[in-house]
Scaffold this motif. Structure first.
Motif, PDB file in Angstrom:
ATOM      1  N   VAL A   1       0.812  -1.361  -0.190  1.00 53.67           N
ATOM      2  CA  VAL A   1       0.524   0.144  -0.243  1.00 53.67           C
ATOM      3  C   VAL A   1       0.995   1.135   0.438  1.00 53.67           C
ATOM      4  O   VAL A   1       2.053   1.877   0.511  1.00 53.67           O
ATOM      5  CB  VAL A   1      -0.937   0.005   1.555  1.00 53.67           C
ATOM      6  N   SER A   2       0.282   2.241  -0.856  1.00 56.76           N
ATOM      7  CA  SER A   2       1.691   2.834  -1.075  1.00 56.76           C
ATOM      8  C   SER A   2       0.597   4.548  -0.976  1.00 56.76           C
ATOM      9  O   SER A   2      -0.604   4.510  -1.825  1.00 56.76           O
ATOM     10  CB  SER A   2       1.951   3.408  -2.161  1.00 56.76           C
ATOM     11  N   LEU A   3       0.848   5.961  -0.325  1.00 55.97           N
ATOM     12  CA  LEU A   3      -0.027   6.809  -0.203  1.00 55.97           C
ATOM     13  C   LEU A   3       0.416   7.914  -1.719  1.00 55.97           C
ATOM     14  O   LEU A   3       1.538   8.161  -1.778  1.00 55.97           O
ATOM     15  CB  LEU A   3      -0.216   7.282   0.343  1.00 55.97           C
ATOM     16  N   VAL A   4      -0.795   8.373  -2.621  1.00 55.72           N
ATOM     17  CA  VAL A   4      -0.288   9.120  -3.286  1.00 55.72           C
ATOM     18  C   VAL A   4      -0.659  10.530  -3.047  1.00 55.72           C
ATOM     19  O   VAL A   4      -1.913  10.633  -2.627  1.00 55.72           O
ATOM     20  CB  VAL A   4      -0.690   8.711  -4.843  1.00 55.72           C
ATOM     21  N   PHE A   5       0.201  11.579  -3.216  1.00 54.29           N
ATOM     22  CA  PHE A   5      -0.556  12.813  -2.656  1.00 54.29           C
ATOM     23  C   PHE A   5      -0.379  13.388  -3.964  1.00 54.29           C
ATOM     24  O   PHE A   5       0.826  13.489  -4.439  1.00 54.29           O
ATOM     25  CB  PHE A   5       0.687  13.578  -2.195  1.00 54.29           C
ATOM     26  N   ILE A   6      -1.262  14.577  -4.489  1.00 53.45           N
ATOM     27  CA  ILE A   6      -1.163  15.741  -5.963  1.00 53.45           C
ATOM     28  C   ILE A   6      -1.677  16.835  -5.806  1.00 53.45           C
ATOM     29  O   ILE A   6      -2.456  16.663  -4.845  1.00 53.45           O
ATOM     30  CB  ILE A   6      -2.262  14.817  -6.952  1.00 53.45           C
ATOM     31  N   ASP A   7       0.062  17.316  -5.981  1.00 53.86           N
ATOM     32  CA  ASP A   7      -1.021  18.749  -5.744  1.00 53.86           C
ATOM     33  C   ASP A   7      -2.081  18.621  -6.740  1.00 53.86           C
ATOM     34  O   ASP A   7      -1.644  18.940  -8.229  1.00 53.86           O
ATOM     35  CB  ASP A   7       0.581  19.781  -6.627  1.00 53.86           C
ATOM     36  N   THR A   8      -2.598  19.958  -5.943  1.00 59.61           N
ATOM     37  CA  THR A   8      -4.158  20.365  -6.538  1.00 59.61           C
ATOM     38  C   THR A   8      -3.960  21.428  -7.765  1.00 59.61           C
ATOM     39  O   THR A   8      -4.883  21.906  -8.425  1.00 59.61           O
ATOM     40  CB  THR A   8      -5.526  20.640  -5.320  1.00 59.61           C
ATOM     41  N   HIS A   9      -3.189  22.105  -7.340  1.00 59.07           N
ATOM     42  CA  HIS A   9      -2.065  23.846  -7.917  1.00 59.07           C
ATOM     43  C   HIS A   9      -1.784  22.798  -9.268  1.00 59.07           C
ATOM     44  O   HIS A   9      -1.418  23.844 -10.361  1.00 59.07           O
ATOM     45  CB  HIS A   9      -2.061  24.495  -7.524  1.00 59.07           C
ATOM     46  N   ASP A  10      -0.516  22.141  -9.051  1.00 62.46           N
ATOM     47  CA  ASP A  10       0.257  21.250 -10.584  1.00 62.46           C
ATOM     48  C   ASP A  10       0.188  19.915 -10.306  1.00 62.46           C
ATOM     49  O   ASP A  10       0.961  19.166  -9.467  1.00 62.46           O
ATOM     50  CB  ASP A  10       1.512  22.117  -9.984  1.00 62.46           C
ATOM     51  N   PRO A  11      -0.940  19.166 -11.175  1.00 58.40           N
ATOM     52  CA  PRO A  11      -1.195  18.048 -10.738  1.00 58.40           C
ATOM     53  C   PRO A  11       0.441  17.209 -10.699  1.00 58.40           C
ATOM     54  O   PRO A  11      -0.250  15.759 -11.152  1.00 58.40           O
ATOM     55  CB  PRO A  11      -2.588  17.673 -11.326  1.00 58.40           C
ATOM     56  N   LYS A  12       0.425  17.681 -11.892  1.00 55.36           N
ATOM     57  CA  LYS A  12       2.305  16.581 -12.317  1.00 55.36           C
ATOM     58  C   LYS A  12       3.267  16.619 -11.321  1.00 55.36           C
ATOM     59  O   LYS A  12       3.977  15.752 -11.150  1.00 55.36           O
ATOM     60  CB  LYS A  12       2.690  17.376 -13.619  1.00 55.36           C
ATOM     61  N   HIS A  13       2.584  16.859 -10.249  1.00 61.35           N
ATOM     62  CA  HIS A  13       3.552  17.142  -8.410  1.00 61.35           C
ATOM     63  C   HIS A  13       3.116  16.705  -7.863  1.00 61.35           C
ATOM     64  O   HIS A  13       1.662  16.734  -6.814  1.00 61.35           O
ATOM     65  CB  HIS A  13       3.850  18.720  -8.129  1.00 61.35           C
ATOM     66  N   ILE A  14       3.751  15.010  -7.319  1.00 59.08           N
ATOM     67  CA  ILE A  14       3.152  14.108  -6.921  1.00 59.08           C
ATOM     68  C   ILE A  14       4.424  13.363  -5.957  1.00 59.08           C
ATOM     69  O   ILE A  14       5.762  14.033  -6.067  1.00 59.08           O
ATOM     70  CB  ILE A  14       2.715  12.796  -8.060  1.00 59.08           C
ATOM     71  N   LEU A  15       3.560  12.836  -5.104  1.00 60.49           N
ATOM     72  CA  LEU A  15       4.800  12.578  -4.118  1.00 60.49           C
ATOM     73  C   LEU A  15       3.944  11.419  -3.733  1.00 60.49           C
ATOM     74  O   LEU A  15       3.407  10.944  -3.049  1.00 60.49           O
ATOM     75  CB  LEU A  15       5.409  13.136  -2.293  1.00 60.49           C
ATOM     76  N   ILE A  16       4.397   9.547  -3.850  1.00 63.84           N
ATOM     77  CA  ILE A  16       4.356   8.407  -3.232  1.00 63.84           C
ATOM     78  C   ILE A  16       4.642   8.146  -2.082  1.00 63.84           C
ATOM     79  O   ILE A  16       6.101   8.028  -2.417  1.00 63.84           O
ATOM     80  CB  ILE A  16       4.435   7.856  -4.626  1.00 63.84           C
ATOM     81  N   LYS A  17       3.753   8.080  -1.486  1.00 67.13           N
ATOM     82  CA  LYS A  17       4.782   7.791   0.325  1.00 67.13           C
ATOM     83  C   LYS A  17       4.369   5.578   0.402  1.00 67.13           C
ATOM     84  O   LYS A  17       2.891   5.679   1.158  1.00 67.13           O
ATOM     85  CB  LYS A  17       4.314   8.199   1.246  1.00 67.13           C
ATOM     86  N   TYR A  18       5.319   5.631   0.455  1.00 66.70           N
ATOM     87  CA  TYR A  18       5.253   3.838   0.746  1.00 66.70           C
ATOM     88  C   TYR A  18       4.333   3.256   2.092  1.00 66.70           C
ATOM     89  O   TYR A  18       5.542   3.878   3.238  1.00 66.70           O
ATOM     90  CB  TYR A  18       6.262   2.664   0.904  1.00 66.70           C
ATOM     91  N   ILE A  19       3.186   2.122   2.187  1.00 66.08           N
ATOM     92  CA  ILE A  19       3.351   2.568   3.852  1.00 66.08           C
ATOM     93  C   ILE A  19       3.043   1.081   4.763  1.00 66.08           C
ATOM     94  O   ILE A  19       4.070   1.370   5.604  1.00 66.08           O
ATOM     95  CB  ILE A  19       1.376   2.610   3.390  1.00 66.08           C
ATOM     96  N   ASN A  20       2.819   0.112   3.841  1.00 68.76           N
ATOM     97  CA  ASN A  20       3.356  -1.140   4.493  1.00 68.76           C
ATOM     98  C   ASN A  20       3.007  -1.924   3.853  1.00 68.76           C
ATOM     99  O   ASN A  20       2.294  -1.420   2.449  1.00 68.76           O
ATOM    100  CB  ASN A  20       2.592  -1.397   5.431  1.00 68.76           C
ATOM    101  N   SER A  21       3.534  -3.250   3.786  1.00 68.10           N
ATOM    102  CA  SER A  21       2.968  -4.823   2.816  1.00 68.10           C
ATOM    103  C   SER A  21       1.754  -5.356   3.914  1.00 68.10           C
ATOM    104  O   SER A  21       1.921  -5.755   5.203  1.00 68.10           O
ATOM    105  CB  SER A  21       4.286  -5.825   2.372  1.00 68.10           C
ATOM    106  N   TYR A  22       1.086  -6.355   3.327  1.00 67.28           N
ATOM    107  CA  TYR A  22      -0.042  -7.881   3.972  1.00 67.28           C
ATOM    108  C   TYR A  22      -0.602  -8.089   3.086  1.00 67.28           C
ATOM    109  O   TYR A  22       0.293  -8.826   1.859  1.00 67.28           O
ATOM    110  CB  TYR A  22      -1.386  -6.348   3.926  1.00 67.28           C
ATOM    111  N   ARG A  23      -0.418  -9.309   3.598  1.00 69.98           N
ATOM    112  CA  ARG A  23      -0.783 -11.105   3.028  1.00 69.98           C
ATOM    113  C   ARG A  23      -2.059 -10.812   2.455  1.00 69.98           C
ATOM    114  O   ARG A  23      -1.688 -12.190   1.383  1.00 69.98           O
ATOM    115  CB  ARG A  23      -1.259 -12.049   4.728  1.00 69.98           C
ATOM    116  N   SER A  24      -3.229 -10.375   2.941  1.00 72.31           N
ATOM    117  CA  SER A  24      -5.044 -10.351   1.257  1.00 72.31           C
ATOM    118  C   SER A  24      -4.431  -9.065   0.434  1.00 72.31           C
ATOM    119  O   SER A  24      -4.380  -8.149   1.276  1.00 72.31           O
ATOM    120  CB  SER A  24      -5.250 -11.051   2.263  1.00 72.31           C
ATOM    121  N   LYS A  25      -5.414  -9.128  -0.267  1.00 66.57           N
ATOM    122  CA  LYS A  25      -5.548  -7.763  -0.666  1.00 66.57           C
ATOM    123  C   LYS A  25      -6.403  -7.417  -0.049  1.00 66.57           C
ATOM    124  O   LYS A  25      -6.543  -5.801   0.275  1.00 66.57           O
ATOM    125  CB  LYS A  25      -6.340  -8.575  -2.278  1.00 66.57           C
TER     126      LYS A  25
END
Length: 88
Positions: A30-54
């Motif tokens: 699981v990763s969170l994706v942060f998208i700049d509302t003023h410049d949608p090409k400016h993003i940050l992807i932050k890994y959160i954790n992994s899990y055994r099931s979807k």
């Protein structure tokens, strides 16, 4: 410099938050994706954790997303045509 006081990270306060779930080596990451509302090409992807099931990954991702996007002004949104995230 403390990340909380970093002026380059102020855009995160107005960012739209989405999540991404990918299967990697039999685990669901699981990763969170942060998208700049003023410049949608400016993003940050932050890994959160992994899990055994979807399903566990989906539950965690949804909870993290709701926590990250809490804002008194309401949920920020970006026009989906303004960006294209390619997982390749």
């Amino acid at each position: 410099m403390n990340k909380r006081n970093n002026p380059d990270s102020k855009w995160l306060l107005d960012a739209e938050v989405q999540y991404r779930i990918e299967e990697v080596k039999g685990r669901w990451e699981v990763s969170l994706v942060f998208i700049d509302t003023h410049d949608p090409k400016h993003i940050l992807i932050k890994y959160i954790n992994s899990y055994r099931s979807k399903r566990l990954a989906e539950i965690s991702a949804n909870a993290m997303k709701q926590t990250a996007e809490k804002d008194k002004r309401g949920t920020q949104k970006v026009n989906k045509d303004d960006y294209n995230i390619n997982n390749n």
